[in-house]
Motif scaffolding. Sequence first.
Motif, PDB file in Angstrom:
ATOM      1  N   GLN A  73      14.609  10.333  10.288  1.00 39.53           N
ATOM      2  CA  GLN A  73      13.789   9.131  10.399  1.00 39.53           C
ATOM      3  C   GLN A  73      14.644   8.044  11.036  1.00 39.53           C
ATOM      4  OE1 GLN A  73      11.688   7.827   6.904  1.00 39.53           O
ATOM      5  NE2 GLN A  73      11.229   5.815   7.776  1.00 39.53           N
ATOM      6  N   ILE A  74      14.357   7.747  12.283  1.00 42.75           N
ATOM      7  CA  ILE A  74      15.146   6.782  13.040  1.00 42.75           C
ATOM      8  C   ILE A  74      14.630   5.359  12.841  1.00 42.75           C
ATOM      9  CG2 ILE A  74      15.850   6.066  15.365  1.00 42.75           C
ATOM     10  CD1 ILE A  74      17.217   8.600  14.410  1.00 42.75           C
ATOM     11  N   PHE A  75      13.315   5.201  12.813  1.00 46.86           N
ATOM     12  CA  PHE A  75      12.718   3.873  12.831  1.00 46.86           C
ATOM     13  C   PHE A  75      12.286   3.441  11.435  1.00 46.86           C
ATOM     14  CE2 PHE A  75      11.821   5.906  16.938  1.00 46.86           C
ATOM     15  CZ  PHE A  75      12.522   5.034  17.759  1.00 46.86           C
ATOM     16  N   ASP A  76      12.582   2.205  11.084  1.00 52.32           N
ATOM     17  CA  ASP A  76      12.137   1.640   9.819  1.00 52.32           C
ATOM     18  C   ASP A  76      10.615   1.471   9.845  1.00 52.32           C
ATOM     19  OD1 ASP A  76      14.835   1.445   9.163  1.00 52.32           O
ATOM     20  OD2 ASP A  76      14.983  -0.584  10.002  1.00 52.32           O
ATOM     21  N   LEU A  80       7.714   8.948  10.797  1.00 53.79           N
ATOM     22  CA  LEU A  80       7.941  10.152  11.590  1.00 53.79           C
ATOM     23  C   LEU A  80       9.414  10.555  11.544  1.00 53.79           C
ATOM     24  CD1 LEU A  80       6.355  12.121  13.388  1.00 53.79           C
ATOM     25  CD2 LEU A  80       7.066  10.772  15.357  1.00 53.79           C
ATOM     26  N   GLU A  81       9.654  11.843  11.337  1.00 53.99           N
ATOM     27  CA  GLU A  81      11.025  12.349  11.193  1.00 53.99           C
ATOM     28  C   GLU A  81      11.317  13.484  12.167  1.00 53.99           C
ATOM     29  OE1 GLU A  81      11.538  13.452   7.132  1.00 53.99           O
ATOM     30  OE2 GLU A  81      11.439  11.377   6.389  1.00 53.99           O
ATOM     31  N   GLU A  82      10.596  13.523  13.280  1.00 51.31           N
ATOM     32  CA  GLU A  82      10.796  14.600  14.243  1.00 51.31           C
ATOM     33  C   GLU A  82      10.606  14.057  15.655  1.00 51.31           C
ATOM     34  OE1 GLU A  82       8.305  18.512  15.027  1.00 51.31           O
ATOM     35  OE2 GLU A  82       9.474  18.684  13.201  1.00 51.31           O
ATOM     36  N   PHE A 146       2.631  12.455  20.992  1.00 54.40           N
ATOM     37  CA  PHE A 146       1.356  12.739  20.340  1.00 54.40           C
ATOM     38  C   PHE A 146       1.413  14.036  19.532  1.00 54.40           C
ATOM     39  CE2 PHE A 146       0.128  10.073  24.043  1.00 54.40           C
ATOM     40  CZ  PHE A 146      -0.342   8.986  23.309  1.00 54.40           C
ATOM     41  N   ARG A 147       2.170  15.003  19.998  1.00 50.85           N
ATOM     42  CA  ARG A 147       2.335  16.233  19.210  1.00 50.85           C
ATOM     43  C   ARG A 147       3.065  15.947  17.906  1.00 50.85           C
ATOM     44  NH1 ARG A 147       6.319  20.666  21.473  1.00 50.85           N
ATOM     45  NH2 ARG A 147       7.741  18.983  20.896  1.00 50.85           N
ATOM     46  N   ASN A 148       4.171  15.214  17.996  1.00 51.54           N
ATOM     47  CA  ASN A 148       4.973  14.953  16.802  1.00 51.54           C
ATOM     48  C   ASN A 148       4.265  14.032  15.821  1.00 51.54           C
ATOM     49  OD1 ASN A 148       7.034  16.523  17.884  1.00 51.54           O
ATOM     50  ND2 ASN A 148       8.089  14.776  18.793  1.00 51.54           N
ATOM     51  N   LYS A 149       3.546  13.041  16.333  1.00 51.22           N
ATOM     52  CA  LYS A 149       2.911  12.057  15.463  1.00 51.22           C
ATOM     53  C   LYS A 149       1.605  12.551  14.856  1.00 51.22           C
ATOM     54  CE  LYS A 149       1.563   7.174  15.378  1.00 51.22           C
ATOM     55  NZ  LYS A 149       1.484   5.908  16.159  1.00 51.22           N
TER      56      LYS A 149
END
Length: 379
Positions: A73-76, A80-82, A146-149
């Motif tokens: 998880q990059i963003f606060d 999304l973690e991928e 869009f695939r990841n989210k």
Amino acid sequence: MIGDNGAEYAGQIANYYQDWEFPSYLSYWENGEKIFIDTVGFRIKGRGSRAKPNKSIGLYWRDKYGKGKLKEQIFDNYPLEEFDRLRLRTDGSDGELTLIKDAFITRIMEGKTLFETVSSKICVLYINEQYWGLYIIREMLNTHHFRNKYELDRDFIDILQGFPDYPGVDDGTADQFVNEVLPLFLYEDLSLDQNYEKVNELMDLDNMIDYFIAQTYIANVDWPGSNMKWWRSQNNTEFNKWKWIFFDVDFGFVLDRKEILWLGDYYQVGVENIPFPQIAPGYLLFDALMKNKTFEIKFLERYLYFIEDVFDPTRVEDILQEMIDEIGTEWIKHEETWPYYKYYDLWILILNDMLVFNEERNQWIKPHIEELLETAREE
């Protein structure tokens, strides 16, 4: 390097315009703690901004480098973690070199609007142990996003761009839009509810309303002639209506444009010195829909919500101050490394101009929208 051995952009040939990708060793740290180390593909990104010494960078996770995805998880405030790829962004087209304008305007939209955005995070970059200054980590808005989210199949995602009457294909195909959607706007009278409902079955109109309000409120003159994209899934019923993508808004929030309002053919104020005729085709869909009373009233009512809530001056100031605090005095080191950036006190003054823009625009634009809404309700 500029010279004959390179690629061409805007009449200039340089090696940094070439589409190179090199394997690179990436380590990511937060608060002194190492989070991950990966081998990734490293690319120079951007268009005209590639000519700057500190260039935007693309990071690509691929199987050939050892790992096809980043699972962190990059963003606060974004679960999304991928990720398949990330972008380290500089200023883009922000001529005032604030570094954070695009991310700041996008953060204003997060959690309040329906169109697609990408999150951001401020970071400091080192390349080969050399300080490279401040960057903004952004997710790339493409089929991978869009695939990841949304867990959509990338092979069935359409992303279009440009003018709606001659859309360019960023990914997928334009067939459904050109053959089913566009004829409704070109040949049908959308003031009639039966035709309006046909459009509503193919496009997410609430999503589109939010998108056009946001772009016109921020007075983004690099739109709709540029930076217009819309997308859909071909095979997922939840996402098979066309929706809009909000990105690259560096030309927004400019103080001397605080009293410009261009709502296509529907309404124009203060547009005399802006080259709108060349980009008017970007309003083709909007102009047709504003002839429908249901859409017109919904658009204007939603506009008031944006003025009073999304762009509430106190809320906007809090978002900007949070980003300034994230950077802190790191800006001084950044500006010393890249001297064409403004010194700290001038940078703060430029950022404050964005707050002045919003506060004064908020007061100026509200009576215009209220008057339009009153007239629309009376007709």
